[in-house]
Design an enzyme around this catalytic site. Sequence first.
Site, PDB file in Angstrom:
ATOM      1  N   ASP A  99      -2.087   0.751  -4.442  1.00 40.52           N
ATOM      2  CA  ASP A  99      -1.641   1.489  -3.519  1.00 40.52           C
ATOM      3  C   ASP A  99      -0.579   2.176  -3.905  1.00 40.52           C
ATOM      4  O   ASP A  99      -0.168   2.193  -5.070  1.00 40.52           O
ATOM      5  CB  ASP A  99      -0.963   0.734  -2.258  1.00 40.52           C
ATOM      6  N   SER A 100      -0.013   3.376  -3.270  1.00 40.27           N
ATOM      7  CA  SER A 100       0.813   4.101  -3.921  1.00 40.27           C
ATOM      8  C   SER A 100       2.250   3.947  -3.843  1.00 40.27           C
ATOM      9  O   SER A 100       2.943   4.393  -4.380  1.00 40.27           O
ATOM     10  CB  SER A 100       0.932   5.306  -2.861  1.00 40.27           C
ATOM     11  N   GLY A 101       2.581   2.774  -3.100  1.00 40.82           N
ATOM     12  CA  GLY A 101       4.232   2.521  -2.993  1.00 40.82           C
ATOM     13  C   GLY A 101       4.684   2.693  -1.738  1.00 40.82           C
ATOM     14  O   GLY A 101       5.686   2.570  -1.271  1.00 40.82           O
ATOM     15  N   GLY A 102       3.985   3.627  -0.674  1.00 42.33           N
ATOM     16  CA  GLY A 102       4.490   4.487   0.443  1.00 42.33           C
ATOM     17  C   GLY A 102       4.592   3.092   1.403  1.00 42.33           C
ATOM     18  O   GLY A 102       5.643   3.469   2.185  1.00 42.33           O
ATOM     19  N   PHE A 103       3.676   2.169   1.517  1.00 38.75           N
ATOM     20  CA  PHE A 103       4.080   1.224   2.497  1.00 38.75           C
ATOM     21  C   PHE A 103       5.342   0.498   2.423  1.00 38.75           C
ATOM     22  O   PHE A 103       5.884   0.263   3.429  1.00 38.75           O
ATOM     23  CB  PHE A 103       2.940   0.280   2.761  1.00 38.75           C
ATOM     24  N   ASP A 153       1.500   8.670   0.770  1.00 42.52           N
ATOM     25  CA  ASP A 153       1.599   9.324   2.176  1.00 42.52           C
ATOM     26  C   ASP A 153       3.113   8.834   2.680  1.00 42.52           C
ATOM     27  O   ASP A 153       3.811   7.990   2.180  1.00 42.52           O
ATOM     28  CB  ASP A 153       0.687   8.717   2.960  1.00 42.52           C
ATOM     29  N   ASP A 273      -8.000  -4.680   3.450  1.00 43.69           N
ATOM     30  CA  ASP A 273      -6.926  -5.624   2.647  1.00 43.69           C
ATOM     31  C   ASP A 273      -6.096  -6.062   3.134  1.00 43.69           C
ATOM     32  O   ASP A 273      -5.574  -5.627   4.440  1.00 43.69           O
ATOM     33  CB  ASP A 273      -6.332  -4.771   1.434  1.00 43.69           C
ATOM     34  N   CYS A 311     -18.479 -24.926   3.595  1.00 47.26           N
ATOM     35  CA  CYS A 311     -17.793 -23.936   2.387  1.00 47.26           C
ATOM     36  C   CYS A 311     -18.058 -24.463   1.068  1.00 47.26           C
ATOM     37  O   CYS A 311     -18.037 -25.603   0.722  1.00 47.26           O
ATOM     38  CB  CYS A 311     -16.356 -23.914   2.581  1.00 47.26           C
ATOM     39  N   CYS A 316     -12.964 -26.857  -1.268  1.00 42.64           N
ATOM     40  CA  CYS A 316     -13.925 -27.910  -0.226  1.00 42.64           C
ATOM     41  C   CYS A 316     -14.827 -28.678  -0.901  1.00 42.64           C
ATOM     42  O   CYS A 316     -15.376 -29.703  -0.524  1.00 42.64           O
ATOM     43  CB  CYS A 316     -14.461 -26.814   0.542  1.00 42.64           C
TER      44      CYS A 316
END
Length: 396
Positions: A99-103, A153, A273, A311, A316
Amino acid sequence: MAATKSHALVHRVLAECPVTKARACELQMPHGQVKTPVFMPVGTQGTMKGVTADQLRNLGCEICLGNTYHLGMRPGPEIMKKASGLHGFMNWDRNLLTDSGGFQMVSLVELSKVTEEGVQFRSPYDGKEILLTPEKSIEIQNALGSDIMMQLDDVVSSTISGPRVEEAMHRSIRWLDRCIAANGNPDRQNLFAIIQGGLDAELRKQCLQEMTKRDVPGFAIGGLSGGEEKDHFWRMVTLSTDHLPRDKPRYLMGVGYATDLVVCVALGCDMFDCVFPTRTARFGSALVPWGSLQLKSKQFAKDFQPIDKNCDCPTCQRYSRSYINALFKSDTAAMHHITIHNIAYQLNLMRSVRESILQGRFPQFVQDFMKTMYGNKDKYPQWAVAALETVGITLQ
């Protein structure tokens, strides 16, 4: 089906659901193939909390996430270059998305100030002032060597309305152009654009119109799953997929609850994600087709079944609910075992979704999934019922 080669990515649409907007695709990237729909586990600092790269490989994970904000601070781009990028650093030979670091700007908003130049904030590590520009974000991601990079962004919380949302949308378009110009490695690294516009349909449409003019290999739907009402959420998702090109992947950021995944595949999304499966594991919560089990609870102290008998994950296959319940009293291994199971659950869910699309039975898959998850139709979340109705699935 025709393949679209764009930059460092070949995108094939293999099957489309004749009823909904769901599709099964294949992405060919520098570190191999990714079959979609896909869930991508998140490793903030180049590691999944409590899971090794080998374990992820053994679960059949084809792509995972690294976080530019954290990796750009520590260990930093210089060390990353010396380690042959993030792949070498974490010993991962499959695909990576950064990711860009924006979040992080939204989550650490007291640390940040946004201007046209970029985002200014204090490092949470040493208190130094840092300016993260679109160019700097791409420079760090080029050093990390990820297969998919995200543009920087201008992120605003999805619950905000008014002029700030419009400003952020227009700025995100300008920053996209700066990111495209800064990408020093377009033949090895794919830069995705991020659609913004908050919960305002007109602003989203404007953003879609502008960003789809850019020659980027894929698109992300951003600015959602930040606490907005689910009714607004799904409407913005479907509006976005309606306007995104068919021949490029569509990544819905920050979505990881099972019901959200299934509904948003029906609405036309390919990639997802979320930290949810790993974070919830740390609190003792194991994901199962009928919801979740709180394994710390004393009701599991004498329960010798696996978390889920259907599973096939290592947890499991080897351990009982009782054993994991006992481990919680003394050992972090309990979280590790549940994390492995939860990631396996998400990956397996998406494989089943994909199989059902390829076999032309996705609408029936959705009916069965909802029945198993909620039991009674009265318990179905109304937003999911409404969203699925718009793509031709009336829940029974």
